[in-house]
Design a protein around this motif. Structure first.
Motif, PDB file in Angstrom:
ATOM      1  N   GLN A  78       0.831  -1.197   0.000  1.00  0.00           N
ATOM      2  CA  GLN A  78       0.000   0.000   0.000  1.00  0.00           C
ATOM      3  C   GLN A  78       0.869   1.253   0.000  1.00  0.00           C
ATOM      4  O   GLN A  78       1.656   1.489   0.922  1.00  0.00           O
ATOM      5  N   THR A  79       0.747   2.068  -1.018  1.00  0.00           N
ATOM      6  CA  THR A  79       1.438   3.358  -1.047  1.00  0.00           C
ATOM      7  C   THR A  79       0.548   4.423  -0.431  1.00  0.00           C
ATOM      8  O   THR A  79      -0.682   4.246  -0.328  1.00  0.00           O
ATOM      9  N   ASP A 105      -1.568   3.226  -8.715  1.00  0.00           N
ATOM     10  CA  ASP A 105      -1.958   2.133  -9.578  1.00  0.00           C
ATOM     11  C   ASP A 105      -0.699   1.540 -10.209  1.00  0.00           C
ATOM     12  O   ASP A 105       0.345   2.175 -10.251  1.00  0.00           O
ATOM     13  N   ASP A 137      -0.422   7.255  -1.573  1.00  0.00           N
ATOM     14  CA  ASP A 137      -1.399   7.818  -2.515  1.00  0.00           C
ATOM     15  C   ASP A 137      -2.109   6.747  -3.341  1.00  0.00           C
ATOM     16  O   ASP A 137      -2.712   7.067  -4.382  1.00  0.00           O
ATOM     17  N   ASN A 138      -2.051   5.496  -2.870  1.00  0.00           N
ATOM     18  CA  ASN A 138      -2.736   4.391  -3.552  1.00  0.00           C
ATOM     19  C   ASN A 138      -2.402   4.348  -5.048  1.00  0.00           C
ATOM     20  O   ASN A 138      -3.273   4.411  -5.916  1.00  0.00           O
TER      21      ASN A 138
END
Length: 416
Positions: free
Chosen positions: A77-78, A83, A80-81
């Motif tokens: 999980q980053t 992609d 800023d989510n």
């Protein structure tokens, strides 16, 4: 389109490894094929701006700071989510070599590790770019097909200046590179200022400049020249304070009136290559100066300074209450177990001392006298430049690493 995820950690790796590799990837693959992301892992020498520095490199689309690393490593999980494209490559350029193994598996990406001293996790990593034959020699023969010697990425730091090394004619300029970490700046900046004052009294024609590391601000730097904030260190070396001024450029003005010009442009290669000599701390600075052919004197000012270390020693020195004592113990052991051991990169490459390393309880006057000796004997400076040109080796590590990435991209496009 595919993702290139670069994993790195400290400021040295971000500036001397990530920057040339990103440039090589953009040049060889183009941004119509790839999206470049940078994730920073925790490092005891980090200043906190590594992700910001990486994001400023042309070609980097996004970056994430070290404080958000563990959720990414453990859960993918980053902050800023981010992609992710279905296909990609994880490139290791600093940190723990296990990180690309785990992250590559989670994302389903191929993995490439740049190994400076040792290649690890050979079974689970797709490709290795190693610094030299000594690293390759440690690799079992069955893994040799996935390992390629590319050279030293640190030598890429001054690549754009290597073809034009003529030094500008004009006033003799001394560069001051006291570091960027608090543990170095605490004693290093006042020491450099005191040395500059000693030199200016002996040679009034000398000019001085200080390239500000991209990981810090000039205001942060100036704190360590302020007697109100760093008075004890200034007193220990019998130095003087300085104030930050900007009426005619940006500079530090010592209490005795000496001006130290500050350069915030990064990298400051134009100023460095035009200098007569630089005073620098240990670290990536010594590799950068060597790659530019700039003579240097390397300083490790001990006094009561707690030297910062990487890896487990660095973590131990941060333990509340006992970290300071551990740091001093590690420091004492490290510098006394082998008095002849060299730590500056050009000396490591050469296997002998080609640039002087002055360590311990040295004084600004002692260092100043060494500088004056070089100024009075320019043939010594020329010999140092010649030696640096001999040991720094050929360029091309970043380009060769880019070729490996291109091969991996081609394999992915063929579905292999």
């Amino acid at each position: 389109m595919l993702d290139i995820l670069i994993l790195s950690n400290g400021p040295g790796e971000v500036t001397t490894w990530v920057r040339p590799v990103v440039a090589a990837l953009v040049d060889q693959l183009g941004l119509d094929q790839i999206r470049i992301s940078v994730v920073i892992s925790p490092d005891s020498n980090a200043g906190g701006r590594e992700a910001e520095i990486a994001l400023a490199y042309p070609g980097v689309t996004r970056s994430q700071a070290a404080q958000h690393f563990w959720p990414f490593l453990l859960r993918g999980q980053t902050l800023d989510n981010w992609d992710w494209y279905p296909q990609g490559i994880v490139i290791f350029l600093g940190g723990d070599q296990f990180f690309p193994v785990l992250i590559g598996r989670r994302l389903g990406y191929a993995t490439l590790i740049y190994a400076e001293w040792e290649a690890r996790w050979l079974k689970w990593v797709d490709r290795f770019a190693v610094m030299n034959d000594r690293v390759l020699a440690k690799v079992p023969a069955k893994y040799h097909p996935k390992v390629q010697v590319v050279g030293d990425l640190m030598l890429e730091a001054g690549a754009e200046q290597r073809q034009s090394e003529a030094r500008a004619q004009g006033p003799r300029r001394i560069g001051l590179l006291p570091g960027s970490k608090a543990m170095k700046l605490q004693m290093g900046l006042p020491f450099c200022l005191a040395t500059a004052e000693y030199l200016q009294q002996a040679r009034p024609d000398l000019e001085f400049f200080l390239p500000v590391a991209p990981s810090i601000t000039v205001e942060y730097l100036a704190q360590f020249a302020d007697p109100a904030q760093n008075g004890r260190a200034i007193e220990i070396i019998n130095g003087c304070g300085a104030t930050l001024e900007s009426d005619d450029g940006l500079y530090l003005r010592t209490s005795n009136g000496l001006r130290i010009d500050l350069h915030t442009t990064f990298p400051a290669y134009e100023q460095l290559t035009a200098s007569t000599l630089c005073l620098t701390t240990l670290g990536a600075n010594t590799a950068e100066l060597a790659s530019l052919g700039v003579p240097m004197i390397v300083l490790t000012v001990l006094y009561e300074l707690d030297v910062s270390w990487d890896g487990l020693p660095g973590l131990l020195t941060k333990i509340p209450g006992v970290g300071r004592l551990l740091s001093r113990g590690i420091n004492w052991y490290f510098y006394n177990r082998d008095p002849n051991r060299k730590f500056a990169w050009p000396n490591i490459w050469a296997g002998r001392e080609i640039v002087p390393e002055l360590a311990g309880w040295i004084s600004p006057e002692f260092v100043g006298q060494r500088v004056l000796d070089y100024l009075d004997h320019p043939e010594k400076l020329e010999q140092m430049r010649t030696d640096l040109a001999t040991v720094r080796g050929p360029l091309g590590a970043a380009e060769q690493l880019g070729v490996i990435v291109q091969e991996m991209v081609d394999q992915l496009s063929r579905g292999h």
